[in-house]
Design a protein around this motif. Structure first.
Motif, PDB file in Angstrom:
ATOM      1  N   PHE A   1      43.630  28.842 -32.477  1.00  0.00           N
ATOM      2  CA  PHE A   1      44.719  28.731 -33.439  1.00  0.00           C
ATOM      3  C   PHE A   1      45.292  27.324 -33.362  1.00  0.00           C
ATOM      4  O   PHE A   1      45.476  26.771 -32.281  1.00  0.00           O
ATOM      5  CB  PHE A   1      45.827  29.738 -33.120  1.00  0.00           C
ATOM      6  N   GLN A   2      45.600  26.769 -34.543  1.00  0.00           N
ATOM      7  CA  GLN A   2      46.143  25.420 -34.580  1.00  0.00           C
ATOM      8  C   GLN A   2      47.326  25.359 -35.520  1.00  0.00           C
ATOM      9  O   GLN A   2      47.311  25.960 -36.603  1.00  0.00           O
ATOM     10  CB  GLN A   2      45.060  24.441 -35.028  1.00  0.00           C
ATOM     11  N   PHE A   3      48.346  24.623 -35.116  1.00  0.00           N
ATOM     12  CA  PHE A   3      49.537  24.381 -35.938  1.00  0.00           C
ATOM     13  C   PHE A   3      49.510  22.914 -36.324  1.00  0.00           C
ATOM     14  O   PHE A   3      49.357  22.038 -35.474  1.00  0.00           O
ATOM     15  CB  PHE A   3      50.795  24.696 -35.130  1.00  0.00           C
ATOM     16  N   GLY A   4      49.670  22.620 -37.600  1.00  0.00           N
ATOM     17  CA  GLY A   4      49.570  21.249 -38.066  1.00  0.00           C
ATOM     18  C   GLY A   4      50.669  20.347 -37.536  1.00  0.00           C
ATOM     19  O   GLY A   4      51.743  20.809 -37.151  1.00  0.00           O
ATOM     20  N   GLU A   5      50.399  19.070 -37.578  1.00  0.00           N
ATOM     21  CA  GLU A   5      51.366  18.085 -37.083  1.00  0.00           C
ATOM     22  C   GLU A   5      52.678  18.148 -37.863  1.00  0.00           C
ATOM     23  O   GLU A   5      53.756  17.968 -37.303  1.00  0.00           O
ATOM     24  CB  GLU A   5      50.774  16.679 -37.179  1.00  0.00           C
ATOM     25  N   ALA A   6      52.581  18.399 -39.152  1.00  0.00           N
ATOM     26  CA  ALA A   6      53.774  18.464 -39.996  1.00  0.00           C
ATOM     27  C   ALA A   6      54.409  19.856 -39.978  1.00  0.00           C
ATOM     28  O   ALA A   6      55.425  20.086 -40.642  1.00  0.00           O
ATOM     29  CB  ALA A   6      53.430  18.080 -41.422  1.00  0.00           C
ATOM     30  N   LYS A   7      53.819  20.773 -39.249  1.00  0.00           N
ATOM     31  CA  LYS A   7      54.310  22.153 -39.148  1.00  0.00           C
ATOM     32  C   LYS A   7      54.428  22.812 -40.519  1.00  0.00           C
ATOM     33  O   LYS A   7      55.381  23.550 -40.805  1.00  0.00           O
ATOM     34  CB  LYS A   7      55.648  22.207 -38.395  1.00  0.00           C
TER      35      LYS A   7
ATOM     36  N   GLN B   1      51.569  33.373 -31.644  1.00  0.00           N
ATOM     37  CA  GLN B   1      52.643  32.605 -32.258  1.00  0.00           C
ATOM     38  C   GLN B   1      52.496  31.142 -31.838  1.00  0.00           C
ATOM     39  O   GLN B   1      52.240  30.838 -30.683  1.00  0.00           O
ATOM     40  CB  GLN B   1      53.983  33.145 -31.779  1.00  0.00           C
ATOM     41  N   LEU B   2      52.684  30.257 -32.830  1.00  0.00           N
ATOM     42  CA  LEU B   2      52.641  28.818 -32.574  1.00  0.00           C
ATOM     43  C   LEU B   2      54.005  28.233 -32.917  1.00  0.00           C
ATOM     44  O   LEU B   2      54.611  28.619 -33.928  1.00  0.00           O
ATOM     45  CB  LEU B   2      51.556  28.152 -33.429  1.00  0.00           C
ATOM     46  N   VAL B   3      54.468  27.325 -32.085  1.00  0.00           N
ATOM     47  CA  VAL B   3      55.813  26.784 -32.261  1.00  0.00           C
ATOM     48  C   VAL B   3      55.827  25.258 -32.352  1.00  0.00           C
ATOM     49  O   VAL B   3      56.578  24.681 -33.134  1.00  0.00           O
ATOM     50  CB  VAL B   3      56.730  27.238 -31.101  1.00  0.00           C
ATOM     51  N   LYS B   4      55.009  24.614 -31.569  1.00  0.00           N
ATOM     52  CA  LYS B   4      55.081  23.158 -31.467  1.00  0.00           C
ATOM     53  C   LYS B   4      54.139  22.466 -32.450  1.00  0.00           C
ATOM     54  O   LYS B   4      53.037  22.952 -32.733  1.00  0.00           O
ATOM     55  CB  LYS B   4      54.717  22.727 -30.053  1.00  0.00           C
TER      56      LYS B   4
ATOM     57  N   TYR C   1      42.703  29.384 -43.389  1.00  0.00           N
ATOM     58  CA  TYR C   1      43.732  28.356 -43.440  1.00  0.00           C
ATOM     59  C   TYR C   1      44.994  28.905 -44.097  1.00  0.00           C
ATOM     60  O   TYR C   1      44.928  29.665 -45.063  1.00  0.00           O
ATOM     61  CB  TYR C   1      43.238  27.160 -44.245  1.00  0.00           C
ATOM     62  N   CYS C   2      46.120  28.462 -43.578  1.00  0.00           N
ATOM     63  CA  CYS C   2      47.414  28.902 -44.103  1.00  0.00           C
ATOM     64  C   CYS C   2      48.268  27.669 -44.377  1.00  0.00           C
ATOM     65  O   CYS C   2      48.383  26.788 -43.525  1.00  0.00           O
ATOM     66  CB  CYS C   2      48.088  29.802 -43.071  1.00  0.00           C
ATOM     67  N   ASN C   3      48.853  27.613 -45.563  1.00  0.00           N
ATOM     68  CA  ASN C   3      49.691  26.479 -45.941  1.00  0.00           C
ATOM     69  C   ASN C   3      51.032  26.948 -46.470  1.00  0.00           C
ATOM     70  O   ASN C   3      51.085  27.816 -47.346  1.00  0.00           O
ATOM     71  CB  ASN C   3      48.996  25.636 -47.013  1.00  0.00           C
ATOM     72  N   SER C   4      52.086  26.337 -45.950  1.00  0.00           N
ATOM     73  CA  SER C   4      53.432  26.662 -46.411  1.00  0.00           C
ATOM     74  C   SER C   4      53.978  25.501 -47.235  1.00  0.00           C
ATOM     75  O   SER C   4      53.698  24.343 -46.949  1.00  0.00           O
ATOM     76  CB  SER C   4      54.340  26.917 -45.210  1.00  0.00           C
ATOM     77  N   SER C   5      54.786  25.834 -48.223  1.00  0.00           N
ATOM     78  CA  SER C   5      55.400  24.786 -49.046  1.00  0.00           C
ATOM     79  C   SER C   5      56.569  24.123 -48.320  1.00  0.00           C
ATOM     80  O   SER C   5      57.041  23.069 -48.735  1.00  0.00           O
ATOM     81  CB  SER C   5      55.872  25.368 -50.379  1.00  0.00           C
ATOM     82  N   THR C   6      57.032  24.755 -47.245  1.00  0.00           N
ATOM     83  CA  THR C   6      58.142  24.197 -46.488  1.00  0.00           C
ATOM     84  C   THR C   6      57.763  24.067 -45.016  1.00  0.00           C
ATOM     85  O   THR C   6      56.850  24.742 -44.530  1.00  0.00           O
ATOM     86  CB  THR C   6      59.393  25.075 -46.610  1.00  0.00           C
TER      87      THR C   6
END
Lengths: 115, 110
Positions: free
Chosen positions: B63-69, B48-51, B22-27
């Motif tokens: 691979f999954q990109f969260g709803e809040a990006k 790469q994930l964009v949407k 899991y990867c989490n960004s503060s922004t």
């Protein structure tokens, strides 16, 4: 075609020596990045070139670190008066263009050990 | 400044078991990339994930990109010994900077 190449692959320096690390990016790649990777850590951004212009050097840890890419292809990262904390793998990466989210192609790295 | 956290730091699995990092960004991110680094090797681009909410699959990798990006995950189904290595997320930051997570090192026991 050839990927990103770096030389030397290994470098042992005595504390206080200057070192120069070379990166040959993929031909035609506009963007070039330098990273420092400590053991067990992710690559840490040092600097970014777009062609010959150094557009971001915010990651260089001190003024002992200097990078150049005079003709927009080969790049050199120079470290002056090396310190033990400079020991790390130095990775170079290139990408085709600077657009949002370009794939970065990494070289094999130069492993620097400062004694 | 922007922080990127990746968990777990290490994961030991038996071959055939699943694995997730899991990867989490503060922004909020415009995009996120994933790289794999084999022991003694260099990072190699995976995807790469964009949407927002995007899900992409590559064979056994999802691979999954969260709803809040702001977060992303990489899931490997039925791990194989060839999956051994360290998986990094990479996030764009201010200027031309890319911030890599500290990575999750995967060990697979045959």
């Amino acid at each position: 075609g050839a990927g990103v190449s770096q030389s030397p692959r290994y470098k042992v320096a005595k504390r206080g020596q200057d070192v120069a690390l070379r990166c040959d990016p993929i031909s035609g790649h506009v963007s070039l990045f330098w990273y420092q990777q400590a053991l067990g850590q992710g690559p840490e951004f040092l600097t970014y070139f777009q062609n010959e212009a150094q557009l971001d050097k915010s990651g260089l840890p001190s003024d002992r670190f200097f990078a150049e890419r005079p003709e927009g292809s080969v790049s050199t990262l120079k470290i002056q008066r090396t310190q033990q904390e400079d020991s790390a793998v130095y990775l170079c990466a290139s990408s085709l263009a600077r657009q949002e989210a370009e794939t970065q192609y990494f070289g094999p790295g130069t492993r620097l050990l400062v004694l | 400044g922007q922080q990127v956290m990746q968990i777990p730091q290490y994961q030991h699995v038996q071959e055939g078991e699943d694995f997730t990092t899991y990867c989490n960004s503060s922004t909020t991110l415009s995009n996120i990339q994933w790289y794999k680094q084999r022991p003694g090797g260099h990072p190699v681009f995976l995807i790469q994930l964009v949407k927002s909410g995007e899900v992409k699959k590559q064979k056994r990798l999802t691979f999954q990109f969260g709803e809040a990006k702001k977060n992303s995950s990489l899931h490997i189904t039925a791990t194989q010994t060839t999956d051994v290595g360290t998986y990094f997320c990479a996030c764009p930051s201010a200027g031309f900077k890319t911030i890599f997570g500290a990575g999750t090192r995967l060990f697979v026991k045959a």
